[in-house]
Design a protein around this motif. Sequence first.
Motif, PDB file in Angstrom:
ATOM      1  N   ALA A  86      25.282  -2.334   1.996  1.00 11.18           N
ATOM      2  CA  ALA A  86      25.559  -2.057   0.001  1.00 11.18           C
ATOM      3  C   ALA A  86      25.382  -0.754   0.271  1.00 11.18           C
ATOM      4  O   ALA A  86      23.878  -0.061   0.359  1.00 11.18           O
ATOM      5  N   VAL A  87      26.133   0.057  -1.000  1.00 14.41           N
ATOM      6  CA  VAL A  87      25.138   1.512  -1.111  1.00 14.41           C
ATOM      7  C   VAL A  87      25.303   1.356  -2.489  1.00 14.41           C
ATOM      8  O   VAL A  87      25.891   0.718  -3.607  1.00 14.41           O
ATOM      9  N   LEU A  88      23.846   2.040  -2.393  1.00 12.16           N
ATOM     10  CA  LEU A  88      23.196   1.841  -3.950  1.00 12.16           C
ATOM     11  C   LEU A  88      22.377   3.209  -4.026  1.00 12.16           C
ATOM     12  O   LEU A  88      21.922   3.501  -4.019  1.00 12.16           O
ATOM     13  N   ASP A  89      23.453   3.704  -5.553  1.00 21.44           N
ATOM     14  CA  ASP A  89      22.552   5.221  -5.917  1.00 21.44           C
ATOM     15  C   ASP A  89      22.496   6.358  -4.893  1.00 21.44           C
ATOM     16  O   ASP A  89      20.923   6.829  -4.559  1.00 21.44           O
ATOM     17  N   GLY A  90      23.232   6.424  -3.509  1.00 22.27           N
ATOM     18  CA  GLY A  90      23.276   7.077  -2.756  1.00 22.27           C
ATOM     19  C   GLY A  90      22.435   6.629  -1.321  1.00 22.27           C
ATOM     20  O   GLY A  90      22.446   7.469  -0.430  1.00 22.27           O
ATOM     21  N   ASP A  91      21.856   5.098  -1.533  1.00 22.30           N
ATOM     22  CA  ASP A  91      21.414   5.093  -0.318  1.00 22.30           C
ATOM     23  C   ASP A  91      21.523   3.650   0.188  1.00 22.30           C
ATOM     24  O   ASP A  91      22.415   2.898  -0.155  1.00 22.30           O
ATOM     25  N   THR A  92      21.818   3.584   1.560  1.00 25.71           N
ATOM     26  CA  THR A  92      22.397   2.167   2.555  1.00 25.71           C
ATOM     27  C   THR A  92      21.194   1.402   2.986  1.00 25.71           C
ATOM     28  O   THR A  92      19.994   1.531   3.089  1.00 25.71           O
ATOM     29  N   LEU A  93      21.746   0.411   1.783  1.00 24.04           N
ATOM     30  CA  LEU A  93      20.751  -0.450   1.909  1.00 24.04           C
ATOM     31  C   LEU A  93      21.003  -2.071   3.439  1.00 24.04           C
ATOM     32  O   LEU A  93      22.459  -2.744   3.059  1.00 24.04           O
ATOM     33  N   LEU A  94      20.536  -2.474   4.416  1.00 26.78           N
ATOM     34  CA  LEU A  94      21.197  -3.440   5.740  1.00 26.78           C
ATOM     35  C   LEU A  94      20.469  -5.001   4.541  1.00 26.78           C
ATOM     36  O   LEU A  94      20.301  -5.008   4.698  1.00 26.78           O
ATOM     37  N   LEU A  95      21.910  -5.695   5.300  1.00 24.88           N
ATOM     38  CA  LEU A  95      21.923  -6.757   5.013  1.00 24.88           C
ATOM     39  C   LEU A  95      21.741  -7.766   6.507  1.00 24.88           C
ATOM     40  O   LEU A  95      22.732  -7.149   6.992  1.00 24.88           O
ATOM     41  N   GLN A  96      21.066  -8.801   6.316  1.00 23.57           N
ATOM     42  CA  GLN A  96      21.127  -9.565   7.609  1.00 23.57           C
ATOM     43  C   GLN A  96      21.122 -10.892   7.535  1.00 23.57           C
ATOM     44  O   GLN A  96      20.593 -11.332   6.749  1.00 23.57           O
ATOM     45  N   VAL A  97      22.187 -11.612   8.016  1.00 19.71           N
ATOM     46  CA  VAL A  97      22.043 -12.894   8.181  1.00 19.71           C
ATOM     47  C   VAL A  97      20.895 -13.402   8.518  1.00 19.71           C
ATOM     48  O   VAL A  97      20.528 -13.174   9.736  1.00 19.71           O
ATOM     49  N   GLY A  98      20.118 -14.454   7.578  1.00 20.94           N
ATOM     50  CA  GLY A  98      19.287 -15.290   8.060  1.00 20.94           C
ATOM     51  C   GLY A  98      17.835 -14.611   7.942  1.00 20.94           C
ATOM     52  O   GLY A  98      17.038 -14.969   7.640  1.00 20.94           O
ATOM     53  N   GLN A  99      18.219 -13.329   7.325  1.00 19.05           N
ATOM     54  CA  GLN A  99      16.724 -12.517   6.920  1.00 19.05           C
ATOM     55  C   GLN A  99      17.101 -11.871   4.632  1.00 19.05           C
ATOM     56  O   GLN A  99      18.200 -12.069   4.253  1.00 19.05           O
ATOM     57  N   PRO A 100      15.993 -12.288   4.444  1.00 15.35           N
ATOM     58  CA  PRO A 100      15.924 -11.092   2.889  1.00 15.35           C
ATOM     59  C   PRO A 100      16.368 -10.678   3.059  1.00 15.35           C
ATOM     60  O   PRO A 100      15.991  -9.370   3.624  1.00 15.35           O
ATOM     61  N   ALA A 101      17.333  -9.871   1.567  1.00 16.44           N
ATOM     62  CA  ALA A 101      17.510  -8.700   1.208  1.00 16.44           C
ATOM     63  C   ALA A 101      16.727  -8.169   0.109  1.00 16.44           C
ATOM     64  O   ALA A 101      16.968  -7.950  -1.045  1.00 16.44           O
ATOM     65  N   THR A 102      14.911  -7.885   1.315  1.00 18.91           N
ATOM     66  CA  THR A 102      14.363  -7.703   0.041  1.00 18.91           C
ATOM     67  C   THR A 102      14.189  -6.151  -0.776  1.00 18.91           C
ATOM     68  O   THR A 102      14.543  -6.161  -1.772  1.00 18.91           O
ATOM     69  N   ASP A 103      14.772  -5.515  -0.273  1.00 19.10           N
ATOM     70  CA  ASP A 103      15.177  -3.700  -0.666  1.00 19.10           C
ATOM     71  C   ASP A 103      16.726  -3.800  -1.695  1.00 19.10           C
ATOM     72  O   ASP A 103      15.795  -3.247  -2.739  1.00 19.10           O
ATOM     73  N   LEU A 104      17.149  -4.778  -1.342  1.00 21.14           N
ATOM     74  CA  LEU A 104      18.237  -4.827  -2.295  1.00 21.14           C
ATOM     75  C   LEU A 104      18.264  -5.491  -3.188  1.00 21.14           C
ATOM     76  O   LEU A 104      18.316  -5.233  -4.742  1.00 21.14           O
ATOM     77  N   GLU A 105      17.390  -6.495  -3.716  1.00 13.94           N
ATOM     78  CA  GLU A 105      17.148  -7.314  -4.453  1.00 13.94           C
ATOM     79  C   GLU A 105      16.215  -6.646  -5.190  1.00 13.94           C
ATOM     80  O   GLU A 105      15.824  -6.364  -6.870  1.00 13.94           O
ATOM     81  N   ALA A 106      15.070  -5.881  -5.113  1.00 13.05           N
ATOM     82  CA  ALA A 106      13.900  -4.831  -5.820  1.00 13.05           C
ATOM     83  C   ALA A 106      15.121  -4.160  -6.826  1.00 13.05           C
ATOM     84  O   ALA A 106      14.389  -3.728  -7.666  1.00 13.05           O
ATOM     85  N   TYR A 107      15.989  -3.234  -6.115  1.00 15.52           N
ATOM     86  CA  TYR A 107      16.684  -2.271  -6.173  1.00 15.52           C
ATOM     87  C   TYR A 107      17.716  -3.106  -7.354  1.00 15.52           C
ATOM     88  O   TYR A 107      18.160  -2.075  -8.400  1.00 15.52           O
ATOM     89  N   TRP A 108      18.039  -3.084  -7.124  1.00 16.17           N
ATOM     90  CA  TRP A 108      19.420  -4.249  -7.904  1.00 16.17           C
ATOM     91  C   TRP A 108      18.682  -5.807  -8.248  1.00 16.17           C
ATOM     92  O   TRP A 108      19.914  -6.408  -7.280  1.00 16.17           O
ATOM     93  N   PRO A 109      18.597  -6.377  -9.049  1.00 16.26           N
ATOM     94  CA  PRO A 109      17.834  -7.113  -9.283  1.00 16.26           C
ATOM     95  C   PRO A 109      19.113  -8.311 -10.200  1.00 16.26           C
ATOM     96  O   PRO A 109      19.881  -7.532 -10.821  1.00 16.26           O
TER      97      PRO A 109
END
Length: 161
Positions: free
Chosen positions: A23-46
């Motif tokens: 996903a793209v948030l404020d110009g940053d690409t935040l990677l997601l992987q099935v089976g892994q937590p999305a820690t960065d995404l959740e921190a920036y986009w709660p």
Amino acid sequence: MRELTVVNAVELAAAYAAARYAAVLDGDTLLLQVGQPATDLEAYWPAERYVFITAWNPASEPRSDTANAAADALLLAQIDRYRAARLPAWAESPDGQWREPGWLLADLDGDTSDRLAIEFGQAAILAWRRGEPVRLRMLMEPSSDADDDSNAACIDWMGSR
């Protein structure tokens, strides 16, 4: 509603689980992987829950860019109707040969997410709750060998066996 017919649903689920998502948030690409937590995404986009959805290539059949863009516009109108917060997102095969734009949604309930995906002919979505690993939700009945897949722990199947 479209019906999806797949010869081997387990192979399709394995391909989706191995795909790269972002996903793209404020110009940053935040990677997601099935089976892994999305820690960065959740921190920036709660949010409490997240869903990745696309309208491209229903039933995993390639469509023209024009047809895909039209389907995406209809999906976006539905997302806006539900007033769901959204970020541009994409899914891509590990080799980069297949890429589909989509949307990462926040706090859209599971039933609505499933209905939208089915309406747009999708075989699966990503769906997870904050703090939990990203899960693949297959919107079809599993084949009899669904539990044999190494990714089975992070795949949810619609319907019962």
